[in-house]
Design a protein around this motif. Structure first.
Motif, mmCIF file in Angstrom:
data_model
loop_
_atom_site.group_PDB
_atom_site.id
_atom_site.type_symbol
_atom_site.label_atom_id
_atom_site.label_comp_id
_atom_site.label_asym_id
_atom_site.label_seq_id
_atom_site.Cartn_x
_atom_site.Cartn_y
_atom_site.Cartn_z
ATOM 1 N N LEU A 132 0.868 -1.168 0.000
ATOM 2 C CA LEU A 132 0.000 0.000 0.000
ATOM 3 C C LEU A 132 0.914 1.231 0.000
ATOM 4 C CD1 LEU A 132 -2.877 -1.033 2.424
ATOM 5 C CD2 LEU A 132 -2.882 -1.012 -0.070
ATOM 6 N N PRO A 133 0.475 2.334 -0.576
ATOM 7 C CA PRO A 133 1.359 3.496 -0.741
ATOM 8 C C PRO A 133 2.105 3.878 0.537
ATOM 9 C CG PRO A 133 -0.705 3.868 -1.892
ATOM 10 C CD PRO A 133 -0.869 2.582 -1.113
ATOM 11 N N GLY A 134 3.446 3.863 0.422
ATOM 12 C CA GLY A 134 4.324 4.264 1.514
ATOM 13 C C GLY A 134 4.623 3.189 2.541
ATOM 14 N N HIS A 135 3.891 2.089 2.561
ATOM 15 C CA HIS A 135 4.066 1.073 3.600
ATOM 16 C C HIS A 135 5.385 0.315 3.443
ATOM 17 C CE1 HIS A 135 -0.379 0.822 5.037
ATOM 18 N NE2 HIS A 135 -0.059 2.053 4.645
ATOM 19 N N TYR A 136 5.683 -0.137 2.229
ATOM 20 C CA TYR A 136 6.924 -0.876 2.002
ATOM 21 C C TYR A 136 8.126 -0.011 2.369
ATOM 22 C CZ TYR A 136 10.412 -3.824 -0.263
ATOM 23 O OH TYR A 136 11.503 -4.634 -0.509
ATOM 24 N N GLU A 137 8.096 1.238 1.921
ATOM 25 C CA GLU A 137 9.192 2.159 2.183
ATOM 26 C C GLU A 137 9.356 2.428 3.680
ATOM 27 O OE1 GLU A 137 7.637 2.429 -1.819
ATOM 28 O OE2 GLU A 137 6.629 2.732 0.084
#
Length: 140
Positions: A124-129
């Motif tokens: 999900l946007p930004g979660h992996y990072e």
């Protein structure tokens, strides 16, 4: 006395199983408990046997929605890819898991994955990072 010893050994064995009971076997395969939160993934098992059926019980204990993907290896930042493209790369996945929700996924790592290091991830946007990834290992 002999009866007492047998009961004692059985109870000790049962307590050991309960204490180590992060992973259990069911008719659907070995259960693996996975917890998603901000922003990490924790798993009760990090080494898997190819050909063994696993039932992933994935719980979101976080404060926001998450997802669970099993990728063949670390894919790094895929923020420019569509979810359809990511799903095609994944070995298996569970879409949105709302806060407080638990979903299950049955998966057997094929023999072709022996010796590899797949990754559990949330894209999900930004979660992996932010750190929502966990390396795992497939035994040879």
């Amino acid at each position: 006395m002999k009866r007492f010893l047998v009961v004692f050994l059985l109870l000790t064995f049962a307590l050991i199983l309960v204490g180590c009971g992060q992973t259990t076997s069911t008719s659907k395969g070995q259960t693996v408990n996975v917890t998603l939160s901000e922003f990490k993934i924790e798993t009760s098992v990090s080494a898997f046997q190819p050909g063994t059926a696993y039932q992933f019980s994935v719980t979101n204990t976080g404060k926001t929605d998450h997802e669970f993907m099993i990728l063949p290896s670390s894919q790094g930042n895929m923020s420019g890819m569509s979810m359809d493209e990511m799903d095609k790369m994944a070995l298996a996945s569970i879409g949105t898991i709302h806060l407080g929700e638990t979903k299950t996924l049955e998966y057997t790592f094929p023999s072709s994955t022996a010796g590899t290091q797949p990754e559990f991830a949330c894209y999900l946007p930004g979660h992996y990072e932010a750190g929502m990834k966990q390396d795992v290992h497939i035994r040879q």
